[in-house]
Design an enzyme around this catalytic site. Structure first.
Site, short mmCIF file in Angstrom:
data_model
loop_
_atom_site.label_atom_id
_atom_site.label_comp_id
_atom_site.label_asym_id
_atom_site.label_seq_id
_atom_site.Cartn_x
_atom_site.Cartn_y
_atom_site.Cartn_z
N GLN A 105 -1.86 7.30 1.24
CA GLN A 105 -1.67 8.68 1.90
C GLN A 105 -0.31 8.55 2.77
O GLN A 105 0.49 9.50 2.72
CB GLN A 105 -2.96 9.30 2.65
CG GLN A 105 -2.83 10.70 2.98
CD GLN A 105 -3.91 11.01 3.90
OE1 GLN A 105 -4.57 10.16 4.53
NE2 GLN A 105 -3.85 12.25 4.10
N GLY A 115 0.94 -1.09 -0.13
CA GLY A 115 0.01 -0.02 -0.20
C GLY A 115 0.92 1.33 -0.07
O GLY A 115 0.34 2.06 0.68
N TYR A 170 -15.06 0.49 8.72
CA TYR A 170 -13.75 0.69 9.08
C TYR A 170 -13.24 0.44 10.58
O TYR A 170 -12.37 -0.35 10.70
CB TYR A 170 -13.47 1.98 8.68
CG TYR A 170 -11.94 2.35 8.70
CD1 TYR A 170 -11.01 1.80 8.17
CD2 TYR A 170 -11.49 3.48 9.43
CE1 TYR A 170 -9.57 2.08 8.21
CE2 TYR A 170 -10.02 4.06 9.85
CZ TYR A 170 -9.24 3.14 8.95
OH TYR A 170 -8.06 3.69 9.02
#
Length: 316
Positions: A13, A9, A143
Site C-alpha cells: 500500500q 515491499g 503487529y
C-alpha cells in the site's frame, strides 16, 4: 553521484506510491523496486524491479552489491489484522527483515535506512488523547509488539553502531491508488469504494471509534522529508509520532454524504474492534514538527474531496 535506493515491499500500500515519488525525485533507474513476487503492475513495469524475499539476508546483500545501493526503505510487513491470524510468521517477517538491513548498515554496506513504525506500538494503557512521543507502550497486538521491538532495535543500532536509521509511527493511511492491505484502519479506504459502487457500507468498527488517520500524500511526503533531513535534525532514533487528523466512522460518513447524499452506513464490529480500542484516538507529533519541520496538508474535508475525485476517475 546520485543516490541509489532499494525499496523492499514496493508493491504494498505505501511502497507503491513511495516508489513512484522517489523515482520522480531521484530518477527511475536509481530506484530499485522489489517484492516477494513479480506482479504485472505499474511498479514492476515502470522501472528496475527485483524479486526478493525480505527474510533472505543473502538476497538483500546481493542486490545491495550489484546495484550499489546507498539507502533502503524497508516497507515489507504483515499488518495488524493479518498478523493476528499468523503471529509466528508476522514476528519472523517484521523482525528479521529489519535485522537484515540493520546489519547491512552496521557493516557499512548501506548509508541510511527508512523503517516504518506505527501507532500500533501503543496499547490500552497508553493515554488515548494527544498521545505523547514518550509514554507508556504496552501493545496488545502481534503487529504492535513487533513494531515496538523494532523501535528499540533501531535505537540500539544507532547508539551502539552509529547506524543512520529513521522512522515514523504511521497513523491509519488512506489512499485511492492502492487497495486496503489488511490493517484495522482500512475501513477508511474501503468506505470510499463502497460509497461510490454500492451507496452503502457495512463498517467493521463501531460508529464512534476515533483513530488517528493520514492521507497517503502526506505520509509519502513525511517519509521522504525525514530521509532528506540533515542528520543533525534527527533527534529521535526509535520512531517519531506523526499526525494529521483524527475522526470516527460517523464523521467520515457524514463528510462523504455531503457529496453522495444517499450514502448509508451500518455497523457490525468484528475482531478488529478490539485492536482499534487498544490504539490512541489522537497523536501529539510536536517533536516531528519541531525537529524536521513536518506539516500535514490534508484534513478530513480536503481528503474526502480528493479521494472521491480520483476514485470516480478510476471507476469511470
Amino acid at each position: 553521484m546520485s543516490t541509489k535506493i532499494l525499496i523492499i515491499g514496493a508493491c504494498g500500500q505505501i511502497g507503491t506510491e513511495l516508489t513512484y515519488k522517489l523515482r520522480k525525485i531521484y530518477g527511475t533507474e536509481n530506484v530499485i523496486a522489489s517484492d516477494i513476487r513479480k506482479l504485472n503492475n505499474d511498479v514492476v513495469n515502470s522501472g528496475p524491479f527485483e524479486v526478493i524475499n525480505a527474510l533472505d539476508f543473502n538476497q538483500i546483500e546481493h542486490l545491495v552489491e550489484i546495484h550499489k545501493i546507498d539507502e533502503i526503505y524497508l516497507m515489507a510487513a504483515l499488518l495488524s489484522a493479518t498478523a493476528e491470524k499468523n503471529p509466528a510468521f508476522a514476528w519472523d517477517l517484521n523482525m528479521n527483515s529489519l535485522f537484515h538491513v540493520l546489519n547491512l548498515a552496521k557493516a557499512k554496506k548501506i548509508k541510511k535506512i527508512f523503517w516504518p513504525s506505527s501507532i500500533a506500538v501503543f496499547g490500552p494503557t497508553t493515554p488515548k488523547e494527544n498521545t505523547p512521543q514518550y509514554t507508556i507502550m504496552e501493545p496488545s497486538t502481534v503487529y504492535g509488539i513487533s513494531k515496538q521491538s523494532g523501535e528499540r532495535w533501531c535505537e540500539y543500532y544507532h547508539n551502539i553502531f552509529g547506524v543512520d536509521v529513521r522512522s515514523i509511527r504511521y497513523p491509519g493511511l488512506i489512499s485511492w491508488a492502492t487497495p486496503p492491505g489488511g490493517g484495522t484502519t482500512d475501513y477508511a479506504v474501503d468506505i470510499f469504494h463502497k460509497a461510490l459502487s454500492d451507496k452503502t457500507y457495512e463498517c467493521f468498527l463501531s460508529s464512534e471509534t476515533k483513530m488517528p488517520m493520514m492521507y497517503m500524500d502526506d505520509a509519502i511526503a513525511a517519509t521522504i522529508q525525514i530521509m532528506q533531513a540533515p542528520v543533525e535534525q534527527i533527534k529521535i532514533h526509535s520512531s517519531y509520532n506523526l499526525a494529521a487528523m483524527s475522526f470516527t466512522p460517523t464523521e467520515i460518513a457524514a463528510e462523504i454524504k455531503k457529496h453522495i447524499p444517499e450514502f448509508t452506513v451500518t455497523y457490525q464490529p468484528d475482531f478488529r474492534q478490539k485492536i482499534a480500542d487498544s490504539w490512541p484516538a489522537s497523536i501529539d507529533d510536536t517533536e516531528a514538527r519541531k525537529d524536521w519541520n513536518w506539516k500535514h496538508k490534508f484534513d478530513l474535508e480536503s481528503m474526502t474531496v480528493d479521494m472521491l475525485k480520483n476514485l470516480s476517475k478510476e471507476k469511470a
